[in-house]
Design an enzyme around this catalytic site. Structure first.
Site, PDB file in Angstrom:
ATOM      1  N   SER A   1       0.808  -1.225   0.000  1.00  0.00           N
ATOM      2  CA  SER A   1       0.000   0.000   0.000  1.00  0.00           C
ATOM      3  C   SER A   1       0.841   1.275   0.000  1.00  0.00           C
ATOM      4  O   SER A   1       0.335   2.340  -0.369  1.00  0.00           O
ATOM      5  CB  SER A   1      -0.951   0.008   1.202  1.00  0.00           C
ATOM      6  OG  SER A   1      -0.236  -0.170   2.405  1.00  0.00           O
TER       7      SER A   1
ATOM      8  N   HIS B   1       1.298   5.263   6.508  1.00  0.00           N
ATOM      9  CA  HIS B   1       1.042   5.895   5.216  1.00  0.00           C
ATOM     10  C   HIS B   1       1.159   7.408   5.347  1.00  0.00           C
ATOM     11  O   HIS B   1       1.333   7.939   6.448  1.00  0.00           O
ATOM     12  CB  HIS B   1      -0.339   5.486   4.709  1.00  0.00           C
ATOM     13  CG  HIS B   1      -0.475   4.007   4.530  1.00  0.00           C
ATOM     14  ND1 HIS B   1      -0.990   3.187   5.517  1.00  0.00           N
ATOM     15  CD2 HIS B   1      -0.153   3.203   3.492  1.00  0.00           C
ATOM     16  CE1 HIS B   1      -0.974   1.931   5.097  1.00  0.00           C
ATOM     17  NE2 HIS B   1      -0.474   1.908   3.866  1.00  0.00           N
TER      18      HIS B   1
ATOM     19  N   ASP C   1      -3.178   5.916  11.797  1.00  0.00           N
ATOM     20  CA  ASP C   1      -2.339   5.460  10.692  1.00  0.00           C
ATOM     21  C   ASP C   1      -1.052   6.272  10.726  1.00  0.00           C
ATOM     22  O   ASP C   1      -1.031   7.448  10.361  1.00  0.00           O
ATOM     23  CB  ASP C   1      -3.048   5.646   9.350  1.00  0.00           C
ATOM     24  CG  ASP C   1      -2.221   5.127   8.169  1.00  0.00           C
ATOM     25  OD1 ASP C   1      -1.044   4.771   8.375  1.00  0.00           O
ATOM     26  OD2 ASP C   1      -2.764   5.076   7.051  1.00  0.00           O
TER      27      ASP C   1
END
Length: 430
Positions: free
Chosen positions: A157, A409, A406
């Site tokens: 990702s 990312h 998160d």
């Protein structure tokens, strides 16, 4: 008649001549300064201090041309070699190429502005190598350089995060047209019609063949079965179609898994209760990267390949599933933070495997470049979505619902945009 004083007359004449010459030179210099188009005074002030930049509203997008202020700085050149991956983040009033309002390619979990992140300071920094300057990414030049080519990002990702960033920047020149996606939209493909550039992201988190039993929320119903010597056909079957490749392993290797070689179980990682030798994920990571790079260096197809190093996360006081968070609002300075043992070991494995592959590649006229984004990422704890991976998390009706952070990312726009500057610098100057 009284004779003339010739010495006095000579002195007076010399004095007048000198004054006239000085005035003439000053007038000439003033004319040159005000009339010459080669003298420019930039209104942009970039500092390396830690003073807070007061302006909160994002500025307009900078013009899409090579005449922006940052491109007028002294760029790196073939005669000015330096390690562009070592340096610091410095202030940049210019702001990002795009915002969530000007780019439609940002996925929800990285759309920090739309999701209500209250601060915008994290978009007013740019990467500055220690020993040279780095030109700002020029989307028009990039598209022209890549005309008629195919560029693929292969991995997890983080690769998808990077592709979204590149799509947003390139959209300032031309909008990409989506031409393919898999069922879960993890592997996708776009085309830039005017430049005939094909851009792909290929979902292959282990790079090798794997059976994964997880839902979209990462909830596992079974232990991963990972074949360390058998590569994932999802990317190898397409490899011959790619002119340029960005490839990397990553954090998926930390997951519990049973390891296979020659279709035989050789060990596992975190598989308590099973009568299997605990090998640990370092062993699996080295084997998988070795298999991947061996495929690339032995292939008859010679793609220009970037091998990207690990991306550190910034979870504090826990991990993603144990209450870890990331709420810092400033970059670290070089030397203020050390890479943790796990990420350091992963990077060492990457460097060792890359050096082995690069030696083989050089004998076969293969272009294999190290894309060492570890340090540039380590210094940006402020660039993650945190709780703003969700839409306005603090406005939820259920106040007792635990918010997930998160810290791996990147917000878009955000620090990962500057990976494109580094990538283009390598394209241009190697």
């Amino acid at each position: 008649m009284k004779p003339l004083n010739t010495n006095a007359n000579k002195h007076t004449f010399s004095s007048i001549f000198i004054k006239f010459a000085v005035c003439f030179l000053l007038l000439g210099l003033a004319y040159r300064l005000f009339s010459s188009s080669s003298v420019q005074f930039s209104p942009v002030v970039v500092t390396t201090g830690t003073a807070f930049y007061e302006e909160k509203a994002l500025p307009p997008n900078p013009p899409v041309s090579s005449s922006t202020d940052l491109l007028r700085e002294n760029p790196t050149s073939k005669n000015e070699r330096c390690n562009v991956f070592v340096g610091n983040w410095v202030r940049d009033r210019t702001g990002p190429f795009y915002t969530n309002a000007t780019c439609s390619s940002i996925e929800d979990h990285q759309n920090c502005m739309r999701n209500g992140r209250p601060d915008t300071d994290y978009v007013y920094w740019r990467w500055k190598p220690r020993d040279c300057n780095l030109p700002r990414f020029d989307p028009k030049r990039f598209l022209n350089m890549m005309r008629g080519k195919s560029l693929a990002f292969i991995g997890d990702s983080i690769m998808r995060n990077h592709v979204q960033s590149l799509l947003c920047i390139l959209s300032q020149v031309e909008q990409a047209v989506a031409t393919y996606h898999d069922e879960q939209y993890k592997s996708r493909r776009w085309v830039f019609p005017s430049h005939r550039l094909t851009l792909s992201v290929v979902w292959s988190p282990f790079l090798t063949k794997a059976s994964v039993y997880e839902d979209l929320n990462g909830i596992s119903s079974g232990i991963i079965q990972l074949h360390l010597d058998d590569l994932d056909a999802t990317w190898t079957d397409q490899y011959k179609n790619f002119d340029y490749v960005v490839i990397a392993g990553g954090k998926w290797f930390l997951k519990s898994a049973i390891y296979y070689e020659n279709n035989t179980i050789v060990g596992c990682h975190n598989c308590q209760g099973k009568n299997i030798t605990q090998l640990g994920f370092y062993h699996a990571y080295r084997k998988a990267l070795n298999s991947t790079l061996k495929f690339i260096t032995s292939s008859k197809h010679k793609a220009f390949t970037f091998f990207r190093t690990t991306t550190p996360d910034h979870f504090e006081n826990g991990e993603w599933n144990t209450g870890g968070y990331c709420n810092r609002t400033r970059p670290f300075r070089e030397g203020e933070i050390d890479i943790n043992d796990m990420d350091g070991m992963m990077r060492n494995i990457e460097l060792e495997e890359f050096e082995r592959a690069a030696a083989i590649g050089s004998e076969k006229d293969l272009t294999l470049k190290l894309f060492d984004t570890t340090s540039i990422s380590l210094l940006r704890p402020d660039g993650h979505p945190g709780v703003y991976r969700q839409f306005h998390p603090y406005s939820r009706k259920d106040k007792h619902l635990k918010l997930q952070n998160d810290c791996l990312h990147w917000c878009l726009p955000g620090p990962i945009d500057y990976w494109n500057d580094l990538m283009m610098e390598i394209f241009v100057n190697g």
